[in-house]
Scaffold this active site. Structure first.
Site, PDB file in Angstrom:
ATOM      1  CE  LYS A  73      44.219  38.527  37.560  1.00 59.49           C
ATOM      2  NZ  LYS A  73      45.228  39.381  38.256  1.00 59.49           N
ATOM      3  CB  SER A 106      45.526  42.387  35.983  1.00 60.68           C
ATOM      4  OG  SER A 106      46.090  41.540  36.991  1.00 60.68           O
ATOM      5  CB  SER A 157      46.954  43.115  39.759  1.00 58.90           C
ATOM      6  OG  SER A 157      47.539  43.708  38.632  1.00 58.90           O
TER       7      SER A 157
END
Length: 534
Positions: A117, A198, A222
């Site tokens: 990420k 997320s 997330s």
């Protein structure tokens, strides 16, 4: 559930992108009919299977890496899951091939392509921006703790994934998977549907077979939500099992990175490879537990036998078909020797949300300011500067939603505030000792289960997310582990099942989750449908 209430009351708890051959987000209505996004010769190939192919000489790390790069060039214009490719990936893979030829194999991740990420530092040519244009140019000097371990394990760092900007902690009306730098991530099962967040890009990339394994981060939901909604396995480890050093933060009392993979085995391999207590990491508010460097011995086909599992019925979404999937999952576990305890109830489920949100606001301001000041290449040095940048660049950064959470956080005091300290104590107590621990003690449980998510919703930049339920909050707020595994589908949309429990209970949760995966085998590759509407 609406984003504006996500942190407070939930049970769930444009620029140039360095992608060779990858263009801006393509609207699904413009997708050429002849493009077959679902076909790929490494579809659903596991890390162990890739190791076998490299050992036999059928493939090399470099050829595997190239196949995934070609796959990204074809598929990611539609998914927008990758924010930046590693220009050194092929060279890294080639050096790992040389090591193998010379008799050195570092372990099960040797030569395996991994995506991470874009809020995790890499001391290379890639940027770390949390998806924000405000941090363009943040090319850091040092790998995050877990990235160094990833490289040491022999993984090929393929690139960085798009995300909900600032890990979805900027606006009360955001669209999961949208960032100013990366655009909108889309769900590979249905391109007009949300990937959740997320860790949206990691979930979509892993599910869409753009990499073998991925790394996401979670503060509340997330990792597990994008894993569940994209039909993959996600593990949110106990706080402190993976270091948070070098990760753009929301809140040190809840943040952690974790594995996202298409199967429990790959997730367990990555979990152990990166697990290590870091004395320089932030305070976790948990007593240190036992950390293993290999969690695969806990993957047992009979892992459900004799386990006592509580059903958190108050966290089951109201959707009838999700209820049916839950019923089928319970029956499968019972047939495999587990004892299911029906309708175990959290007495504190309405008490942990508000104090947790207060904690996040306070810690976000303190932790983010600290991160920015410690990174010389970061163009902005404080939350206040980020707020001003967004105002000055509202056409690019805030075309659909604002920065109310940023402004709430900026108004908070420091971490010596009585309000903060009380909220921290309350949130941990209500979710941990009086939450998960109390429930497990009362019913003598090995784990608690609940659906990870309801069916994903249509992407809507005007109204923001429409969350359909979930169960991430107690494990997220307490800092305890949570594992999600595919549970089935509602109208072709993936639904996950979460297994969570006490701090440091990853071994028993993995036994249960692996056995459930093996007996049900719900995971399937996505079809990249344009829409459910035909």
């Amino acid at each position: 559930m609406k984003r504006r209430s996500f942190f407070k009351t939930t049970a769930l708890g444009g620029s140039v992108v360095a992608l060779s051959g990858v263009t801006a987000c393509v609207q699904e209505s413009n997708m050429p009919e002849e493009v077959d996004l679902a076909s790929f010769d490494l579809n659903e190939t596991s890390a162990m299977e890739l190791q076998q192919k490299m050992e036999s000489g059928k493939l090399t790390a470099k050829s595997i890496c190239q196949k995934y790069l070609d796959r990204i060039a074809l598929v990611d214009p539609y998914l927008r899951s990758v924010i930046e490719l590693n220009p050194e990936a092929l060279d890294i893979a080639g050096k790992l091939d040389e090591e193998r030829q010379n008799g050195t194999v570092r372990g099960p991740l040797h030569g395996i392509p991994v995506m991470i990420k874009d809020n995790i530092d890499t001391g290379d040519k890639m940027q770390t921006t949390a998806g924000s244009l405000a941090l363009e140019g943040n090319v850091v000097e040092k790998d995050a703790f877990i990235v160094k371990k990833l490289r040491d394990a022999g993984a090929v760092l393929l690139g960085k994934t798009n995300l909900s900007e600032w890990a979805n902690f900027r606006s009360t009306n955001s669209s999961s998977g949208w960032s100013g730098r990366g655009g909108q991530v889309r769900n590979p099962f249905c391109l007009d549907r949300s990937p959740c967040g997320s860790s949206s890009g990691t979930g979509a990339a892993v599910s869409g077979n753009l990499c073998t394994i991925g790394i996401g981060t979670e503060t509340n939901g997330s990792i597990v939500c994008p894993s569940g909604i994209n039909g993959v396995v996600g593990i949110k480890p106990t706080l402190g099992m993976w270091s948070r050093q070098g990760i753009i933060p929301i809140a040190h009392s809840q943040d952690t990175a974790g594995p996202m993979a298409r199967n429990v085995t790959d997730a367990a391999i990555l979990l152990g490879a990166l697990a290590e207590f870091d004395t320089n990491d932030a305070e976790t508010h948990l007593e240190r537990g036992k950390i293993y460097n290999d969690y695969t011995p806990f993957l047992k086909l009979d892992g459900l036998q004799g386990k006592r599992i509580g059903i958190a019925a108050q966290m089951i979404p109201s959707h009838e078909k999700v209820g049916e999937l839950m019923k089928n999952a319970v029956e499968a576990m019972q047939k495999s020797g587990a004892e299911l305890v029906e309708d175990v109830k959290f007495e504190t489920n309405r008490k942990w949300g508000n104090p947790s949100y207060e904690v996040l606001l306070y810690e976000f301001k303190a932790d983010l300011n600290k991160y920015l000041k410690e990174h010389p290449s970061a163009p902005k040095k404080s939350l206040a500067e980020l707020i001003e940048f967004n105002k000055a660049n509202a056409d690019k950064e805030m075309p659909w939603f604002g920065q109310e959470i940023f402004e709430e956080a900026e108004a908070k005091g420091d971490l010596n505030s009585e309000e903060y300290l009380q909220a921290l104590e309350d949130s941990k107590r209500f979710a941990g000792k009086e939450g998960i621990d109390a429930l497990m003690d009362a019913h003598n449980l090995d784990a608690i289960i609940a659906p990870t998510n309801g069916p994903t919703w249509s992407i809507d930049w005007v109204n923001g997310d429409s969350f359909t339920g979930g169960s991430s909050s107690p494990a997220a707020i307490s800092g305890y582990p949570n594992i999600t595994v595919p549970m089935g589908f509602v109208e072709g949309l993936p639904i996950g099942l979460s297994f969570f429990g006490r701090a440091w209970s990853e071994p028993v949760l993995l036994e249960i989750a692996y056995a459930f995966e093996q007996v049900t085998k719900h995971r399937k590759a996505p079809e990249f449908k344009k829409s459910l509407m035909g």
